[in-house]
Structure formats: C-alpha cells, structure tokens
Design a protein around this motif. Structure first.
Motif, PDB file in Angstrom:
ATOM      1  N   ASP A 186     -38.299  18.093  85.944  1.00 49.02           N
ATOM      2  CA  ASP A 186     -38.434  19.501  86.321  1.00 49.02           C
ATOM      3  C   ASP A 186     -38.083  20.361  85.113  1.00 49.02           C
ATOM      4  O   ASP A 186     -37.027  20.177  84.486  1.00 49.02           O
ATOM      5  CB  ASP A 186     -37.496  19.831  87.488  1.00 49.02           C
ATOM      6  N   LEU A 187     -38.969  21.295  84.754  1.00 48.31           N
ATOM      7  CA  LEU A 187     -38.707  22.191  83.630  1.00 48.31           C
ATOM      8  C   LEU A 187     -37.551  23.122  83.967  1.00 48.31           C
ATOM      9  O   LEU A 187     -37.430  23.602  85.098  1.00 48.31           O
ATOM     10  CB  LEU A 187     -39.954  23.014  83.295  1.00 48.31           C
ATOM     11  N   ASP A 188     -36.717  23.402  82.981  1.00 48.15           N
ATOM     12  CA  ASP A 188     -35.569  24.276  83.190  1.00 48.15           C
ATOM     13  C   ASP A 188     -35.989  25.741  83.191  1.00 48.15           C
ATOM     14  O   ASP A 188     -36.766  26.175  82.326  1.00 48.15           O
ATOM     15  CB  ASP A 188     -34.517  24.058  82.089  1.00 48.15           C
TER      16      ASP A 188
ATOM     17  N   ILE B  29     -39.392  32.015  83.502  1.00 47.26           N
ATOM     18  CA  ILE B  29     -40.510  32.115  82.557  1.00 47.26           C
ATOM     19  C   ILE B  29     -41.754  32.618  83.277  1.00 47.26           C
ATOM     20  O   ILE B  29     -42.463  33.507  82.796  1.00 47.26           O
ATOM     21  CB  ILE B  29     -40.786  30.754  81.896  1.00 47.26           C
ATOM     22  N   ASN B  30     -42.016  32.038  84.446  1.00 44.01           N
ATOM     23  CA  ASN B  30     -43.207  32.408  85.225  1.00 44.01           C
ATOM     24  C   ASN B  30     -43.162  33.870  85.645  1.00 44.01           C
ATOM     25  O   ASN B  30     -44.154  34.596  85.570  1.00 44.01           O
ATOM     26  CB  ASN B  30     -43.304  31.503  86.457  1.00 44.01           C
TER      27      ASN B  30
ATOM     28  N   ILE C 160     -49.747  32.608  82.134  1.00 47.89           N
ATOM     29  CA  ILE C 160     -48.990  31.963  81.055  1.00 47.89           C
ATOM     30  C   ILE C 160     -48.201  30.786  81.615  1.00 47.89           C
ATOM     31  O   ILE C 160     -48.075  29.729  80.979  1.00 47.89           O
ATOM     32  CB  ILE C 160     -48.052  32.974  80.377  1.00 47.89           C
ATOM     33  N   GLY C 161     -47.682  30.955  82.831  1.00 45.93           N
ATOM     34  CA  GLY C 161     -46.963  29.849  83.470  1.00 45.93           C
ATOM     35  C   GLY C 161     -47.848  28.634  83.625  1.00 45.93           C
ATOM     36  O   GLY C 161     -47.424  27.497  83.364  1.00 45.93           O
ATOM     37  N   ASP C 162     -49.099  28.855  84.056  1.00 47.73           N
ATOM     38  CA  ASP C 162     -50.049  27.746  84.193  1.00 47.73           C
ATOM     39  C   ASP C 162     -50.334  27.090  82.845  1.00 47.73           C
ATOM     40  O   ASP C 162     -50.498  25.866  82.751  1.00 47.73           O
ATOM     41  CB  ASP C 162     -51.356  28.236  84.814  1.00 47.73           C
ATOM     42  N   GLU C 163     -50.402  27.904  81.804  1.00 45.02           N
ATOM     43  CA  GLU C 163     -50.669  27.353  80.472  1.00 45.02           C
ATOM     44  C   GLU C 163     -49.519  26.455  80.018  1.00 45.02           C
ATOM     45  O   GLU C 163     -49.738  25.392  79.431  1.00 45.02           O
ATOM     46  CB  GLU C 163     -50.876  28.487  79.463  1.00 45.02           C
ATOM     47  N   ILE C 164     -48.285  26.877  80.303  1.00 43.93           N
ATOM     48  CA  ILE C 164     -47.124  26.067  79.936  1.00 43.93           C
ATOM     49  C   ILE C 164     -47.147  24.745  80.693  1.00 43.93           C
ATOM     50  O   ILE C 164     -46.919  23.675  80.120  1.00 43.93           O
ATOM     51  CB  ILE C 164     -45.837  26.847  80.232  1.00 43.93           C
ATOM     52  N   VAL C 165     -47.424  24.821  82.004  1.00 43.00           N
ATOM     53  CA  VAL C 165     -47.516  23.616  82.830  1.00 43.00           C
ATOM     54  C   VAL C 165     -48.594  22.683  82.287  1.00 43.00           C
ATOM     55  O   VAL C 165     -48.412  21.462  82.210  1.00 43.00           O
ATOM     56  CB  VAL C 165     -47.817  23.991  84.295  1.00 43.00           C
ATOM     57  N   GLN C 166     -49.715  23.269  81.885  1.00 45.05           N
ATOM     58  CA  GLN C 166     -50.836  22.484  81.376  1.00 45.05           C
ATOM     59  C   GLN C 166     -50.484  21.808  80.058  1.00 45.05           C
ATOM     60  O   GLN C 166     -50.725  20.606  79.871  1.00 45.05           O
ATOM     61  CB  GLN C 166     -52.057  23.383  81.203  1.00 45.05           C
ATOM     62  N   GLN C 167     -49.899  22.564  79.132  1.00 51.01           N
ATOM     63  CA  GLN C 167     -49.568  21.992  77.828  1.00 51.01           C
ATOM     64  C   GLN C 167     -48.512  20.896  77.948  1.00 51.01           C
ATOM     65  O   GLN C 167     -48.584  19.867  77.263  1.00 51.01           O
ATOM     66  CB  GLN C 167     -49.074  23.098  76.880  1.00 51.01           C
ATOM     67  N   PHE C 168     -47.531  21.101  78.835  1.00 54.93           N
ATOM     68  CA  PHE C 168     -46.519  20.062  79.028  1.00 54.93           C
ATOM     69  C   PHE C 168     -47.158  18.820  79.654  1.00 54.93           C
ATOM     70  O   PHE C 168     -46.801  17.691  79.309  1.00 54.93           O
ATOM     71  CB  PHE C 168     -45.391  20.585  79.918  1.00 54.93           C
ATOM     72  N   GLY C 169     -48.104  19.030  80.559  1.00 57.56           N
ATOM     73  CA  GLY C 169     -48.837  17.907  81.148  1.00 57.56           C
ATOM     74  C   GLY C 169     -49.633  17.149  80.102  1.00 57.56           C
ATOM     75  O   GLY C 169     -49.674  15.907  80.112  1.00 57.56           O
TER      76      GLY C 169
ATOM     77  N   VAL D  52     -42.616  29.729  73.127  1.00 57.86           N
ATOM     78  CA  VAL D  52     -41.586  29.496  74.129  1.00 57.86           C
ATOM     79  C   VAL D  52     -40.957  28.130  73.875  1.00 57.86           C
ATOM     80  O   VAL D  52     -41.651  27.169  73.529  1.00 57.86           O
ATOM     81  CB  VAL D  52     -42.168  29.572  75.563  1.00 57.86           C
ATOM     82  N   VAL D  53     -39.643  28.083  73.993  1.00 62.17           N
ATOM     83  CA  VAL D  53     -38.910  26.824  73.830  1.00 62.17           C
ATOM     84  C   VAL D  53     -38.607  26.260  75.216  1.00 62.17           C
ATOM     85  O   VAL D  53     -38.007  26.943  76.050  1.00 62.17           O
ATOM     86  CB  VAL D  53     -37.609  27.038  73.041  1.00 62.17           C
TER      87      VAL D  53
END
Length: 576
Positions: free
Chosen positions: A184-186, A191-192, A199-208, A265-266
């Motif tokens: 689970d991302l901290d 962030i969302n 942008i939240g979806d993009e972060i989820v996508q890149q981490f995936g 974003v870190v």
C-alpha cells in the motif's frame, strides 16, 4: 409428338426454375457479407460466391489445385490448420469451424465447413468465410477486462486470487511454500486529494509499471484497488524473496517520480508479508493475513515491511471483536462517566473535574479508552459517543451545581473528528443551554491532532466557542510537535502537561529542565498550567515549587463514579 412436346415443356420449366433458384441463391450470397467456396467433389469443380474479393481480392479458383493460392492470406503458423479446413473430410464431423488471423493484418475471419454425403461418399462441400474482427476484438477486450487491470496491465484482483489458489494447491502437492506481499502506498489519499484523480491514476499506473519488472514464471502481481497491490511468489528463494523485492522497489523509488505535468513526487510504501503454510492454507486468508500485517507496518511509519505472526493475528481479531461490541454498546449507550478532580496547588481546593468515559462489555470486562477510542475514531462511532459524553456529563454537572451549589469547572475531551462537524459549535451550545449551565463553567480539552487536517477551520471554531465564554485547554502538551511559539496564536486558556514529564521529574534532569521551561514560559504567556498524572508527594512538592497552578492525579484522587462525586461535593459543602 404430344409426349415429346410435354417432355420439352417440362424440361423448359425445370430449367426456368433452376435459373430462378440460381438467381435466388446468388442474390442471397451477394447480399451476405460472407464469401463462399462451393466444391463439386465428384467433378472437382470449384466456384466462389458472395463477397469473395473482400476476403481474397484478385484470387481466381478454377479447380481444387488453386486452393493453395489462399494459404498466404493467413498467418504462417496457421497455414496447416487452414489447409486442413479447406480439405476437411471427416465423416464423423460434417461441420467444422475455426477462426484465423489474416497475414499482416489485424483482421480475423471465421472459416466454416459443411459437407454433404451420399452412401458414405462426399458429394458436395461448402466453405464459408465470415469477418469476425469486431466480435473477436470485443471478446478479446472482455477477456482482458476479466483478467487484467485496465490502468496498470497487472492481473486484477479476481484473477490473482484464482492464480494464487493454484499456487497454494501446487505448493501443497509439492510440499513447497508461497509468499504473499500486500503493498500500500503511503499517504496516497493526500497525494490524490492534493494533485487530483488524474495525477493519482498516473502515479498508480507508473508504480504498477515498476512492479511489472518482477513478474516471472513463479511471480504473479495484481493491482487490488486504488493504490493497493499484491504479489505472490511460488517457492521463494534468496534471490527472489519478499525482502529482495522490497529492497529493490525501495531502491527504484528513491529517485522522484516525474509526472506528465512536469511535477515530481517521492513515493514510499509499506508491505505486509504472509506465507503458506505458516500463516494460512487458504488463498483468501493468506491475502487477509498479509493485509493485516501491512497495517501493522504502517503503524511503524513510512517505508516499512512486516511479516505475519500469530500474536499480530490475535491482536487484530481482538480489535475486530471489540469493534463489533463497540457498535452494539453505542446503540445501547452502554457506557458510564467517571470524573477525575483537579485541584489548585496552593490552596488544594477543587478547581474542576475532567469527564472520563468508561466501558465494561457484556462479560464485565473493562475496555480501556486507549483501546476503544481509536477504534471509534476509525469506524465513525466517535461522533455518537462524543455527543453522548458531552450531554451526559453536562447533565450530571447541572444536577450537582443545583444540588450542592459548588463552584468548579467541567472539562470535556473532544475528538478531532467531532470538531470537523459543521454543527459542532451549535451542538455544544444547545446542550449547555438545555441544562441551563453557564458556558464559563465548561472547558473543552483538545489535542494537537485537531489542527492537522484543517487548522484555520478549527481555530475559527475555537474562537467562536471562547466568545461564548467556554474555556479551551490544550491536552497532552509536550508529547507531539508542541511549540510555545505557535501557542500564542491559538485561542487557548490552559495547558495540560503530559504525565510522561511528571513521572520522571524527580529522577531525570532533562525532564526537569523541560518541565521548568514549559511552566515558566506558559505562565509568561498567560496560560493556566495543569500537571497530569501526579501520584507522589515528591512530584507534588516539586510542581508546587515551580509555580504549577493545578494538579490532577492519583495523589489527590482517582477518577470517581457518580456516587463518589456526590460524596466529594457533599464533603466540600459541609466545609463551607
């Protein structure tokens, strides 16, 4: 002659009918979007009908040998299957269907063969070609959606569970193990909310996409929902284990993630790990165990990993049991109020009482507030509990004031969640008015946590409460990020020094320095000081010497139930 004429007329009629049938069948074929090959097997005649050129443009079939001209129109690996369909002669299956992909094109056609027999001999055969590209793509899309997460391309939750169940069965047969990691991302919700859903979806996508690098023959990965992912390793080894994957992910996200809008974003994440067969022998239970210890990891802070063990499960199940009982207790208002006296240090006269909620479950077991209040804040029952505390405490306080004519304050602990309610101020004032209590006699205790989510809104509400005469006390001072410099901007009247400083004030030089500084500067800023948790004469003597205004703790009195409060107030009344 008449007989001959009759035969000629009959033949003409039959010919006319055959021509009509021919036109009808050709019209039907030409009106269809399909193409056909008709085989007259006995005479080795081949005819093409329908929309032939839309499938095999420029190809002319004169006899059966010309069928080889069609082979290049399908993918090379499918040529043999295509050939077997064109020459299909299975007596047991007079009809066969198969789908082929066109060579070099994203186009699919269905090839269907129908055979006619006479005396076990093939007389006629027809092959139909139907464009099924749209249907095939739709089916492929539905199949993809059934197995994969659209955003990341990882397995979706349902299919992951199926595959994990296969892993578990295989591990049971082979006496092996399976590791399940729940990720689970901290602070993703922050962030969302701050950057927006896109942008939240993009972060989820890149981490995936980052996690895809770990997929192998014995590693499956899923996006469960939102910012939650799950990984399973069959027969983990030192080179491919939860620890190695955790470390590699940590290493990859050390550098900031660059987003499409140019921002960076870190990220950090927490991971819970459960293993078959130690944690469970069931796929769903393995996932649940991994999720439970993931929350345990989050309590340690950002970027933590936690392995499952039995005590963690017991604690979790105990909390679930308490949470269920708590909901029932809220419905039945199965609580009681205790009140701990506060005294002025110099005069040792009663300054006020702090209202403290108490709960014993149906088994008579005492559940400490430190355990059930956080659960209540988590599941939302803190709102009805808080409302009950305010009304019940003020109701008792009103009765005591009228009966004993005593002059003391009532302190009420207020949760940060209560302050978020738009009607909080109005609700408190209406209860005070309902029981005809002076607002100046009420003190609301807050902790620093109330300022975290919406500082300005809370400060505005506190100002409004003080305008009506209600006092504000800052509880547990010194345990969080308290700063005397920022206190001067807050609408507070009283500072309560946390028990942790009082406990060691006679034995720890550092604790004494901190305590002396808090008391000195707070008094300079005009705040009233209350020390909590005073239990010994030496602690009281030291605090008295520093000029601490008020004392609360077992040294003077434990929390009292209603009867105990009645006795205390009666004794004060008799001394007057």
């Amino acid at each position: 002659m008449e007989e001959l004429r009759y035969q000629v007329d009959l033949l003409n009629a039959m010919n006319t009918r055959m021509q009509a049938d021919e036109r009808m069948y050709r019209l039907i074929c030409d009106s269809s979007s399909n193409a056909f090959i008709y085989f007259d097997v006995k005479h080795r005649i081949v005819r093409t009908l329908g929309q032939w050129d839309s499938f095999f443009e420029g190809v002319v079939l004169n006899d059966i040998n010309d069928l080889s001209k069609l082979y290049p129109y399908v993918e090379e690996e499918s040529v043999l299957d295509f050939k077997s369909m064109l020459f299909w002669e299975d007596r047991n299956e007079a009809r066969a269907t198969k789908i082929f992909k066109c060579n070099g094109k994203n186009r699919f056609f269905e090839c269907e063969v129908n055979i006619l027999y006479e005396d076990d001999l093939i007389t006629d055969k027809i092959v139909r070609f139907k464009d099924v590209t749209k249907v095939k793509n739709q089916n492929d899309e539905l199949t993809y959606m059934a197995y994969f997460d659209i955003l990341t391309g990882l397995y979706n939750r349902n299919y992951f569970v199926r595959l994990l169940a296969d892993y578990v069965r295989k591990a049971e047969e082979e006496n092996s193990s399976v590791s399940v990691m729940f990720i689970d991302l901290d602070d993703f919700h922050s962030i969302n909310d701050g950057m927006g859903i896109v942008i939240g979806d993009e972060i989820v996508q890149q981490f995936g996409f980052l996690l895809k690098n770990f997929i192998s023959d014995n590693v499956i990965i899923s996006r469960f929902n939102a910012d939650v992912y799950c990984i399973a390793i069959y027969d983990p080894n030192p080179n491919q284990s939860p620890n190695t994957i955790f470390d590699e992910i940590q290493s990859k996200i050390k550098s900031p993630m660059r987003l499409s809008n140019g921002n960076e974003v870190v990220l950090s994440f927490c991971m819970g790990v459960a293993e078959y067969p130690d944690a469970s022998t069931n796929a769903l239970e393995l996932i649940n165990c991994a999720e439970i210890v993931m929350f345990k990891a989050k309590k340690k802070g950002r970027g933590q990993i936690q392995y499952f063990d039995a005590p963690i499960l017991r604690d979790f199940l105990n909390n679930v049991n308490i949470e269920n009982k708590l909901k029932e207790a809220v419905f039945n208002q199965n609580f009681q109020m205790n009140f701990q006296p506060q005294y002025y240090s110099n005069s040792k006269k009663l300054r006020g009482v702090e209202a403290l909620i108490r709960w014993r479950d149906d088994d008579g077991k005492f559940i400490p507030p430190s355990l059930f209040i956080p659960l209540a804040e988590k599941n939302g029952t803190i709102i009805p509990i808080g409302s009950w505390i305010v009304e019940e405490s003020i109701r008792h306080y009103s009765q005591w004031k009228a009966k004993y004519n005593a002059d003391f304050k009532l302190s009420l602990n207020i949760s940060a969640i209560q302050y978020r309610s738009e009607t909080f101020v109005e609700d408190v004032l209406s209860i005070i008015k309902k029981y005809d209590v002076s607002p100046e006699d009420i003190e609301l205790e807050i902790t620093e946590s109330v300022f975290i989510d919406d500082f300005n809104d809370v400060v505005e509400k506190l100002h409004l409460l003080r305008e009506f005469g209600i006092m504000i006390s800052l509880d547990d001072f010194g345990t969080g990020y308290s700063s005397l410099s920022y206190l001067k901007g807050l609408p507070i009247d009283t500072i309560k020094i946390d028990k942790s400083f009082v406990d060691t004030v006679t034995t720890d030089d550092n604790a004494r320095v901190i305590l002396d500084t808090i008391i000195y500067m707070s008094k300079k800023l005009g705040y009233e000081i209350i020390a909590e948790g005073v239990e010994m004469q030496s602690q009281f003597d030291y605090l008295l010497g520093t000029g601490c205004d008020c004392i609360q703790g077992y040294f003077f009195s434990k929390p009292l139930d209603q009867e105990g409060m009645e006795r205390l107030l009666l004794s004060i009344q008799s001394e007057m």
